[in-house]
Scaffold this motif. Structure first.
Motif, PDB file in Angstrom:
ATOM      1  N   ALA A  81      41.008  35.409  42.859  1.00 58.99           N
ATOM      2  CA  ALA A  81      41.701  35.760  41.616  1.00 58.99           C
ATOM      3  C   ALA A  81      42.689  34.655  41.245  1.00 58.99           C
ATOM      4  CB  ALA A  81      42.410  37.097  41.761  1.00 58.99           C
ATOM      5  N   GLU A  82      43.430  34.150  42.231  1.00 56.25           N
ATOM      6  CA  GLU A  82      44.384  33.067  41.972  1.00 56.25           C
ATOM      7  C   GLU A  82      43.679  31.805  41.488  1.00 56.25           C
ATOM      8  OE1 GLU A  82      47.702  33.081  42.006  1.00 56.25           O
ATOM      9  OE2 GLU A  82      47.868  35.140  42.705  1.00 56.25           O
ATOM     10  N   ARG A  83      42.537  31.498  42.079  1.00 56.82           N
ATOM     11  CA  ARG A  83      41.805  30.289  41.716  1.00 56.82           C
ATOM     12  C   ARG A  83      41.149  30.390  40.347  1.00 56.82           C
ATOM     13  NH1 ARG A  83      37.983  28.292  46.421  1.00 56.82           N
ATOM     14  NH2 ARG A  83      37.861  26.492  45.025  1.00 56.82           N
ATOM     15  N   LEU A  84      40.669  31.572  40.002  1.00 49.28           N
ATOM     16  CA  LEU A  84      39.905  31.725  38.764  1.00 49.28           C
ATOM     17  C   LEU A  84      40.758  32.075  37.548  1.00 49.28           C
ATOM     18  CD1 LEU A  84      36.792  33.596  40.190  1.00 49.28           C
ATOM     19  CD2 LEU A  84      36.935  31.185  39.492  1.00 49.28           C
ATOM     20  N   ILE A  85      41.855  32.786  37.752  1.00 42.80           N
ATOM     21  CA  ILE A  85      42.704  33.163  36.621  1.00 42.80           C
ATOM     22  C   ILE A  85      43.770  32.081  36.459  1.00 42.80           C
ATOM     23  CG2 ILE A  85      44.227  34.889  35.626  1.00 42.80           C
ATOM     24  CD1 ILE A  85      42.748  37.004  37.294  1.00 42.80           C
ATOM     25  N   ASP A  86      43.434  31.080  35.695  1.00 42.45           N
ATOM     26  CA  ASP A  86      44.298  29.940  35.432  1.00 42.45           C
ATOM     27  C   ASP A  86      45.024  30.196  34.113  1.00 42.45           C
ATOM     28  OD1 ASP A  86      45.324  27.465  34.519  1.00 42.45           O
ATOM     29  OD2 ASP A  86      43.738  26.348  35.536  1.00 42.45           O
ATOM     30  N   ALA A  87      46.350  30.243  34.150  1.00 44.19           N
ATOM     31  CA  ALA A  87      47.137  30.558  32.954  1.00 44.19           C
ATOM     32  C   ALA A  87      46.912  29.557  31.821  1.00 44.19           C
ATOM     33  CB  ALA A  87      48.627  30.624  33.302  1.00 44.19           C
ATOM     34  N   GLU A  88      46.453  28.355  32.152  1.00 44.95           N
ATOM     35  CA  GLU A  88      46.166  27.373  31.106  1.00 44.95           C
ATOM     36  C   GLU A  88      44.822  27.638  30.434  1.00 44.95           C
ATOM     37  OE1 GLU A  88      48.391  25.152  30.008  1.00 44.95           O
ATOM     38  OE2 GLU A  88      49.752  26.069  31.469  1.00 44.95           O
ATOM     39  N   LEU A  89      43.992  28.466  31.055  1.00 41.46           N
ATOM     40  CA  LEU A  89      42.644  28.720  30.536  1.00 41.46           C
ATOM     41  C   LEU A  89      42.399  30.175  30.147  1.00 41.46           C
ATOM     42  CD1 LEU A  89      40.658  26.537  33.093  1.00 41.46           C
ATOM     43  CD2 LEU A  89      41.351  25.920  30.765  1.00 41.46           C
ATOM     44  N   VAL A  90      43.296  31.067  30.519  1.00 40.35           N
ATOM     45  CA  VAL A  90      43.128  32.486  30.204  1.00 40.35           C
ATOM     46  C   VAL A  90      44.383  32.986  29.504  1.00 40.35           C
ATOM     47  CG1 VAL A  90      42.692  34.802  31.105  1.00 40.35           C
ATOM     48  CG2 VAL A  90      41.636  32.826  32.223  1.00 40.35           C
ATOM     49  N   SER A  91      44.184  33.552  28.318  1.00 41.54           N
ATOM     50  CA  SER A  91      45.294  34.174  27.610  1.00 41.54           C
ATOM     51  C   SER A  91      44.939  35.629  27.355  1.00 41.54           C
ATOM     52  CB  SER A  91      45.580  33.451  26.291  1.00 41.54           C
ATOM     53  OG  SER A  91      44.498  33.590  25.400  1.00 41.54           O
ATOM     54  N   PHE A  92      45.954  36.413  27.008  1.00 42.17           N
ATOM     55  CA  PHE A  92      45.710  37.822  26.722  1.00 42.17           C
ATOM     56  C   PHE A  92      46.555  38.245  25.537  1.00 42.17           C
ATOM     57  CE2 PHE A  92      49.543  38.084  29.141  1.00 42.17           C
ATOM     58  CZ  PHE A  92      50.177  39.266  28.782  1.00 42.17           C
ATOM     59  N   GLU A  93      46.102  39.332  24.912  1.00 45.14           N
ATOM     60  CA  GLU A  93      46.790  39.862  23.747  1.00 45.14           C
ATOM     61  C   GLU A  93      46.745  41.376  23.796  1.00 45.14           C
ATOM     62  OE1 GLU A  93      46.242  39.738  18.887  1.00 45.14           O
ATOM     63  OE2 GLU A  93      45.167  38.311  20.143  1.00 45.14           O
ATOM     64  N   LEU A  94      47.892  41.979  23.667  1.00 37.61           N
ATOM     65  CA  LEU A  94      47.998  43.430  23.561  1.00 37.61           C
ATOM     66  C   LEU A  94      48.177  43.785  22.095  1.00 37.61           C
ATOM     67  CD1 LEU A  94      50.420  44.026  26.560  1.00 37.61           C
ATOM     68  CD2 LEU A  94      47.959  44.452  26.496  1.00 37.61           C
ATOM     69  N   ALA A  95      47.806  44.991  21.709  1.00 40.26           N
ATOM     70  CA  ALA A  95      47.900  45.422  20.320  1.00 40.26           C
ATOM     71  C   ALA A  95      49.308  45.190  19.777  1.00 40.26           C
ATOM     72  CB  ALA A  95      47.529  46.896  20.203  1.00 40.26           C
ATOM     73  N   GLY A  96      49.380  44.521  18.636  1.00 43.68           N
ATOM     74  CA  GLY A  96      50.647  44.303  17.979  1.00 43.68           C
ATOM     75  C   GLY A  96      51.505  43.193  18.560  1.00 43.68           C
ATOM     76  N   ARG A  97      50.991  42.450  19.527  1.00 44.33           N
ATOM     77  CA  ARG A  97      51.768  41.372  20.154  1.00 44.33           C
ATOM     78  C   ARG A  97      51.056  40.037  19.974  1.00 44.33           C
ATOM     79  NH1 ARG A  97      54.364  43.403  25.803  1.00 44.33           N
ATOM     80  NH2 ARG A  97      55.431  45.224  24.980  1.00 44.33           N
ATOM     81  N   GLU A  98      51.809  38.997  20.140  1.00 44.93           N
ATOM     82  CA  GLU A  98      51.259  37.643  20.073  1.00 44.93           C
ATOM     83  C   GLU A  98      50.479  37.341  21.363  1.00 44.93           C
ATOM     84  OE1 GLU A  98      51.481  35.252  17.587  1.00 44.93           O
ATOM     85  OE2 GLU A  98      52.259  36.925  16.397  1.00 44.93           O
ATOM     86  N   PRO A  99      49.414  36.516  21.274  1.00 47.25           N
ATOM     87  CA  PRO A  99      48.712  36.092  22.495  1.00 47.25           C
ATOM     88  C   PRO A  99      49.660  35.317  23.410  1.00 47.25           C
ATOM     89  CG  PRO A  99      47.464  35.503  20.533  1.00 47.25           C
ATOM     90  CD  PRO A  99      48.804  35.975  20.067  1.00 47.25           C
ATOM     91  N   GLN A 100      49.473  35.487  24.713  1.00 48.75           N
ATOM     92  CA  GLN A 100      50.275  34.760  25.694  1.00 48.75           C
ATOM     93  C   GLN A 100      49.414  34.350  26.880  1.00 48.75           C
ATOM     94  OE1 GLN A 100      53.608  37.225  26.980  1.00 48.75           O
ATOM     95  NE2 GLN A 100      52.712  38.990  26.030  1.00 48.75           N
ATOM     96  N   LYS A 101      49.859  33.330  27.574  1.00 45.25           N
ATOM     97  CA  LYS A 101      49.153  32.868  28.771  1.00 45.25           C
ATOM     98  C   LYS A 101      49.214  33.964  29.825  1.00 45.25           C
ATOM     99  CE  LYS A 101      50.147  28.004  28.098  1.00 45.25           C
ATOM    100  NZ  LYS A 101      50.741  26.796  28.693  1.00 45.25           N
ATOM    101  N   LEU A 102      48.143  34.077  30.594  1.00 52.38           N
ATOM    102  CA  LEU A 102      48.091  35.076  31.663  1.00 52.38           C
ATOM    103  C   LEU A 102      48.722  34.478  32.922  1.00 52.38           C
ATOM    104  CD1 LEU A 102      47.371  37.855  32.597  1.00 52.38           C
ATOM    105  CD2 LEU A 102      45.047  37.083  33.011  1.00 52.38           C
ATOM    106  N   THR A 103      50.041  34.438  32.938  1.00 48.14           N
ATOM    107  CA  THR A 103      50.791  33.925  34.077  1.00 48.14           C
ATOM    108  C   THR A 103      50.982  35.051  35.096  1.00 48.14           C
ATOM    109  OG1 THR A 103      52.920  34.542  33.143  1.00 48.14           O
ATOM    110  CG2 THR A 103      52.067  32.348  32.563  1.00 48.14           C
ATOM    111  N   PRO A 104      51.347  34.709  36.329  1.00 50.28           N
ATOM    112  CA  PRO A 104      51.622  35.765  37.316  1.00 50.28           C
ATOM    113  C   PRO A 104      52.667  36.768  36.824  1.00 50.28           C
ATOM    114  CG  PRO A 104      51.406  33.665  38.426  1.00 50.28           C
ATOM    115  CD  PRO A 104      51.375  33.372  36.939  1.00 50.28           C
ATOM    116  N   ALA A 105      53.634  36.321  36.052  1.00 49.20           N
ATOM    117  CA  ALA A 105      54.669  37.220  35.542  1.00 49.20           C
ATOM    118  C   ALA A 105      54.147  38.231  34.523  1.00 49.20           C
ATOM    119  CB  ALA A 105      55.800  36.402  34.911  1.00 49.20           C
ATOM    120  N   HIS A 106      53.011  37.914  33.882  1.00 48.62           N
ATOM    121  CA  HIS A 106      52.462  38.791  32.846  1.00 48.62           C
ATOM    122  C   HIS A 106      51.311  39.678  33.322  1.00 48.62           C
ATOM    123  CE1 HIS A 106      54.275  35.647  30.114  1.00 48.62           C
ATOM    124  NE2 HIS A 106      54.838  36.780  29.717  1.00 48.62           N
ATOM    125  N   ARG A 107      50.914  39.543  34.550  1.00 44.34           N
ATOM    126  CA  ARG A 107      49.754  40.305  35.037  1.00 44.34           C
ATOM    127  C   ARG A 107      49.954  41.807  34.944  1.00 44.34           C
ATOM    128  NH1 ARG A 107      48.596  36.550  40.288  1.00 44.34           N
ATOM    129  NH2 ARG A 107      47.880  34.737  39.115  1.00 44.34           N
TER     130      ARG A 107
END
Length: 161
Positions: A81-107
């Motif tokens: 999971a650490e190797r494949l979920i790279d915050a520079e390559l994976v972003s996420f968006e929740l309803a009504g929010r801006e997209p953000q990098k998937l950093t460990p702090a946002h998991r």
């Protein structure tokens, strides 16, 4: 296949970019060494136990991926999971929010449970490896049709942009 894949998992929209080709090569080597020996259920879902092709829809593949994960230890799963979920390559968006990098702090925001993490890992692997493996396997005759149908079936539930 485009460079960015968008997929909805639970209530979260993820956007996945591809790894650099040299990183893909290293990951593929490690995958075949560490993961493929435990991938019996995954291969059965793809090719069938008797060599006859079975229905290869995304739900069946995700189920097989979850079975595979049960055969890998917690440390190995966390490492992948650490190797494949790279915050520079994976972003996420929740309803009504801006997209953000998937950093460990946002998991904690991005995932409701571990099954969603496994599903994201599946999509990261599929986006990075299905197309190139289909092209490569095409040089080996009979495997071409099986892998081509697999590649086509994996993208039904996702949108690529």
């Amino acid at each position: 296949m485009s460079a960015v894949k968008e997929v909805v998992i639970g209530a979260t929209v993820f956007r996945i970019s591809r790894f650099d080709p040299f990183r893909q090569l290293k990951l593929l080597g490690d995958l075949q060494k560490e993961v493929l020996p435990a991938a019996g259920s995954m291969l059965t879902a793809v090719f069938g136990g008797d060599g006859v092709a079975q229905e290869r829809d995304e739900k069946a593949m995700l189920h097989a991926f979850r079975e595979l994960s049960a055969k890998l230890g917690g440390d190995a799963l966390a490492n992948w999971a650490e190797r494949l979920i790279d915050a520079e390559l994976v972003s996420f968006e929740l309803a009504g929010r801006e997209p953000q990098k998937l950093t460990p702090a946002h998991r904690g925001l991005a995932f409701a449970d571990y099954a969603e993490i496994l599903e994201l890992l599946f999509h990261i692997l599929e986006h990075n490896f299905a197309g190139p493996l289909v092209r490569w396997a095409g040089r080996f005759g009979p495997a071409r049709a099986k892998l081509a149908s697999l590649s086509g079936g994996l993208t039904q539930a996702s949108n690529e942009s």
